[in-house]
Write a protein that holds these residues in place. Sequence first.
Motif, short mmCIF file in Angstrom:
data_model
loop_
_atom_site.label_atom_id
_atom_site.label_comp_id
_atom_site.label_asym_id
_atom_site.label_seq_id
_atom_site.Cartn_x
_atom_site.Cartn_y
_atom_site.Cartn_z
N ARG A 66 1.01 -1.64 0.27
CA ARG A 66 0.38 0.06 0.19
C ARG A 66 0.89 1.44 -0.15
N HIS A 67 2.09 1.01 0.96
CA HIS A 67 2.98 2.40 1.09
C HIS A 67 3.67 3.00 -0.21
N CYS A 69 2.27 2.04 -3.50
CA CYS A 69 1.37 2.14 -3.94
C CYS A 69 0.83 3.84 -4.34
N ARG A 70 0.94 3.89 -2.60
CA ARG A 70 1.17 5.65 -2.35
C ARG A 70 1.92 6.95 -3.08
N SER A 73 0.78 7.03 -6.65
CA SER A 73 -0.42 7.67 -6.67
C SER A 73 -1.08 6.76 -7.37
N PRO A 75 -4.38 3.76 -7.22
CA PRO A 75 -5.45 2.51 -6.07
C PRO A 75 -4.35 1.94 -5.56
N PHE A 76 -4.91 0.99 -4.73
CA PHE A 76 -4.42 0.40 -3.31
C PHE A 76 -5.80 -0.52 -3.25
N ASP A 89 -6.79 0.45 5.33
CA ASP A 89 -7.19 1.76 5.18
C ASP A 89 -7.20 2.01 3.53
N ASP A 91 -7.81 1.50 -0.80
CA ASP A 91 -8.74 2.51 -1.40
C ASP A 91 -9.90 1.82 -2.21
N LYS A 113 -14.76 5.30 -1.33
CA LYS A 113 -14.34 3.86 -1.91
C LYS A 113 -14.69 3.00 -3.49
#
Length: 217
Positions: A66-67, A69-70, A73, A75-76, A89, A91, A113
Amino acid sequence: MSRISREDMRSLLQVYFIAGSVNCRRSPADTLSAAAAGGITLFQFREKGAGALTGSARLELGAQLRHICRGHSIPFIVNDDLELALALDADGVHAGQDDLPAAEIRQRLGGQKIIGVSAHNLAEAQQAIADGADYLGIGPVYPTSSKEDAEAVQGTAVIEQLRSSGLQIPLVGIGGITLDNALPVLKAGADGISVISAIAGAADIAAAAGNFRRLMT
């Protein structure tokens, strides 16, 4: 935040990479980082199959991915597991026909979401839309070895049927899709393609992702 628009969803589905630790020749983090650099537009964390991580190890890997992906930019999305998606948390969530209905997932996740649903025929597609899905995953289009529980191969027939019936929901094809056979999926009416092995198993992951991205332009 409001629910994602259909046009934005169509853009995100262009190169939809799905993977977990069992699919990767390199570490999942290295694999995802290379795929992100190559131009994937959406990522789904699918930690399933023989040897898949469980418990805290799965949660830790999910947080790592997830990190990444963030940072890009992207979406996870979490496959099937609503509780894991909430813990990370994420997306969004992608659900199969044997998982929680999209309406129940929406109630727990909230309106902003992303919710995807696997559909294999018109009736399943219509139900998923009624339940509030943002996109549908249609397949398996071609034979695949990435999913042990895959349904019967359907080619592009279901995608064509959904489009000819007038459904406007964003669609992504999945199952055995490679650079060589992706175009018929798009021509049938899919907005994008989902890929596991053709990216995760590639000798040059970034190049493989980039080739799929160029196919969409």
